[in-house]
Scaffold this motif. Structure first.
Motif: not given
Length: 197
Positions: A63, A146, A148-149
């Motif tokens: 990322h 993770d 969120n993603n």
């Protein structure tokens, strides 16, 4: 040294049962030029030892972010033979090689080259590594990594695999009948969990 990848319950990335090294190198041990170069770059304070903060500053995940503090501390602790909280150049070379092995395995499962592993890729990775994990558990791992993603970066993948490996080893030590079940005291369970946090 910007990404890393996979793990097998029975085998270390690339083969052989995964276990951190336990002995100091001999006085005449040779360190590869690549590891020496990376060590010099990472050892910013020129102390001859690298701590987790220095290691974290040198590692970038898929990322474009630094490896997590958790991942760096785990790797330091796995290879820190004298329990000083730091690693010398010999211990660093082992981390250097370890991360590069993970990188190759990670790339195998990151089939779309996105720099992270989605739930389907993580399922395939664990299945190919010999783990029969339920879809619900894989979903839990992805959300834990993770929220969120819903994707797992290299450093998160390393942490997950190390945790699964250590818990598998702890389970196998207690599964004396080799039947896939154990009886465990609450205190023993807590000790295992805390060691693997």
């Amino acid at each position: 040294m910007s990404n890393g990848g996979g793990y097998n319950a029975d085998a270390q990335p690339g083969g052989g049962y995964a276990a951190p090294p336990g002995a100091f190198p001999p006085q005449n041990a040779q360190v590869s030029p690549q590891a020496q170069q990376w060590f010099a770059m990472v050892n910013r304070d020129r102390s001859g030892k690298i701590n987790s903060e220095e290691l974290q500053a040198a590692l970038i995940n898929g990322h474009g972010q630094k490896f997590s503090d958790n991942a760096c501390k785990r790797m330091i602790s796995m290879f820190d033979n004298d329990a000083s909280g730091t690693i010398d150049i010999y211990e660093f070379e082992k981390i250097y090689n370890y991360i590069n092995q993970w990188l190759q395995v990670f790339k195998t499962y990151d089939q779309d080259g996105s720099g992270h592993i989605e739930e389907g890729e993580l399922t395939q990775a664990f299945t190919q590594m010999g783990f029969a994990l339920t879809p619900e558990f894989i979903n839990f791992l992805v959300k834990k990594s993770d929220p969120n993603n819903k994707e797992v970066s290299v450093d998160q993948f390393i942490v997950l695999c190390v945790q699964v490996q250590r818990l598998t080893e702890a389970f196998r030590q207690r599964d004396t009948q080799q039947n896939g079940t154990i009886t465990i005291s609450f205190g023993d369970l807590l000790a295992i969990a805390i060691r693997n946090m």
